[in-house]
Design an enzyme around this catalytic site. Sequence first.
Site, mmCIF file in Angstrom:
data_model
loop_
_atom_site.group_PDB
_atom_site.id
_atom_site.type_symbol
_atom_site.label_atom_id
_atom_site.label_comp_id
_atom_site.label_asym_id
_atom_site.label_seq_id
_atom_site.Cartn_x
_atom_site.Cartn_y
_atom_site.Cartn_z
ATOM 1 N N ASP A 46 -3.593 -5.512 0.826
ATOM 2 C CA ASP A 46 -4.054 -6.196 2.039
ATOM 3 C C ASP A 46 -5.040 -5.318 2.813
ATOM 4 O O ASP A 46 -4.694 -4.233 3.288
ATOM 5 C CB ASP A 46 -2.805 -6.511 2.893
ATOM 6 C CG ASP A 46 -3.100 -7.498 4.006
ATOM 7 O OD1 ASP A 46 -4.286 -7.808 4.243
ATOM 8 O OD2 ASP A 46 -2.134 -7.957 4.634
ATOM 9 N N GLY B 172 -11.009 -13.614 2.112
ATOM 10 C CA GLY B 172 -12.178 -14.334 1.592
ATOM 11 C C GLY B 172 -13.518 -13.648 1.829
ATOM 12 O O GLY B 172 -14.566 -14.222 1.533
ATOM 13 N N ASP C 255 -5.014 -15.910 7.785
ATOM 14 C CA ASP C 255 -3.588 -16.246 7.671
ATOM 15 C C ASP C 255 -3.274 -17.686 8.075
ATOM 16 O O ASP C 255 -3.591 -18.097 9.184
ATOM 17 C CB ASP C 255 -2.753 -15.320 8.554
ATOM 18 C CG ASP C 255 -2.789 -13.879 8.071
ATOM 19 O OD1 ASP C 255 -3.690 -13.551 7.268
ATOM 20 O OD2 ASP C 255 -1.932 -13.106 8.485
HETATM 21 C C1 GLA Z 1 -1.915 -9.887 6.960
HETATM 22 C C2 GLA Z 1 -1.727 -10.805 5.754
HETATM 23 C C3 GLA Z 1 -0.378 -11.492 5.866
HETATM 24 C C4 GLA Z 1 0.736 -10.453 5.932
HETATM 25 C C5 GLA Z 1 0.478 -9.506 7.097
HETATM 26 C C6 GLA Z 1 1.432 -8.333 7.099
HETATM 27 O O1 GLA Z 1 -2.009 -10.586 8.166
HETATM 28 O O2 GLA Z 1 -2.753 -11.736 5.676
HETATM 29 O O3 GLA Z 1 -0.171 -12.332 4.746
HETATM 30 O O4 GLA Z 1 0.777 -9.745 4.723
HETATM 31 O O5 GLA Z 1 -0.839 -8.967 7.049
HETATM 32 O O6 GLA Z 1 1.200 -7.481 8.166
#
Ligand code: GLA
Length: 517
Positions: A260, A301, A322
């Site tokens: 991430d 993306g 998200d």
């Molecule tokens: C980002 C990701 C989420 C999750 C959070 C965790 O926002 O997009 O899916 O993994 O981090 O902190």
Amino acid sequence: MKTNLRIAAILTIATLVFVVHLGAAPAAGLGQAILTPKPPLEPRINGPSVYGGRPGHPFFYRIPCTGQRPIDFSATGLPGSLKLDRQTGIITGSTPNQRGNYVVTFGAKNARGSARRSFKIVVGDMLALTPPMGWSDWYTRYNRVTDALMRQAAEAMLASGMADFGYQYVNIDDCWMVKPGAKDPELDGPPRDASGAIQPNHRFPDMRALTDYIHSKGLKAGIYTSPGPLTCAGFVGSYQHEQIDARTFAEWGFDLLKYDWCSYGTVGGKTLEDYQKPYKLMGAILRGLDRDIVFNLCQYGMGQVSKWGGEVGGNSWRTTDDLGLRKETKLPGFYSIGFKNALHAEDAGPGRWNDPDYILIGYLGNAFKSEESPEPTALNGDEQYSYMSMWALMAAPLFFSGDLRMQYLDDFTLNVLCNAEVIAVDQDALGKQARIVRHTDDEFVLAKPLEDASLAVGLFNLTESSKPITVTWRDLGLRGGHRVRNLWRQKDGGTVDSQYSTRVNRHGVVLVRLIPQ
Ligand code: GLA
């Protein structure tokens, strides 16, 4: 005030326990029609028909199968390096050293009947030949996640029957590491040992024991980190420790990595090359490990990731921000995420999937509360059918992230998550993502070609009242008579030969499979 809150909480819990005791579903699916018939008592083997693994790597797979237990499993043509436990249907061992296709026939027999199904193991470089399926703790547990809760999740995946439909990965998201500057002593401590190896926080006493436990159930384990110095929730990331962290995850026994972006922007630039750099690096490291680790890119993306996510070793990539943070407009947030994700259809294929984020239905937690406070989804039943249909048509990874505990996983939620014919659309071996046939203010139509030459079609009504929707064979590129199979109801309709028309509920969907006659 505090006492009042506590009393209210106790009353709520008491009401929930009472409701569950009465056998009624809690509110997530209250008043919504369950469309799907229960699976029969005789065995039905579910899950994908193809499975990719790298030569000589550890292999395990639990044959997803519904039906009354005990079931006696068999696997004809299983390579010599693999062994089946006939009682549990769990296959363990190592992938053959020789590259190639190994066609196995699974069998399942119980007091009521028997089933057979072909399963092709493709030994080569590719993983995730069909979209990964499982559960992620994020939208239930947030920064409250612990070893014990992950074990309970694995147990619940079996007890709920989800694993019998192909849900397989049990994934820890953010917050398992140390949080620099944390006030909570459980999250505090040295982030790495003397050799530089990452340390879990005190809520995860023994990662290897945790994955052993998850594997003992026939399930797989996923883990999460960031290429940046910190994760999105402010925990320790893998920046400048990529090699050692990947090796540690493999030694711990993890089978999937979500990577991430989070704070990487503070150490990297903003060109396409900058966007690719951390994923290229981790992709190459993962490919060199002696363990299959499915690689999930999460960078929302940027830089048109669907165009290059596969090249850097990704098996899936989030195409948007998200879903859980999405502001609802006229339609619930999953629609706009789905509409965006649908635009990248041509970039998806076996081993490389567009990821529109988790399935947020049932009971969900709250990131801003220090205590558990699961609340039912605001989506009505039609919206939930639309959500799951859209994800299946888009060949999306299917990761449920709602509460898995039995008192929260009501029959309606399970019916949305566990329809074998809907899941089969997602898991189809051809690996095509649906193309957009029509997108207007009122209607959204997706069509996904399937391996057996049939076509899965979803007709989504975006308006505020029920309406008829029609698709012609010209829209769909079809010719001749087709049998109509309603997938949510698992029921055959008649044969049609030039168009298909149906009435669709407000915000709802009709999902059919058109089978050439
Ligand atoms: C980002 C990701 C989420 C999750 C959070 C965790 O926002 O997009 O899916 O993994 O981090 O902190």
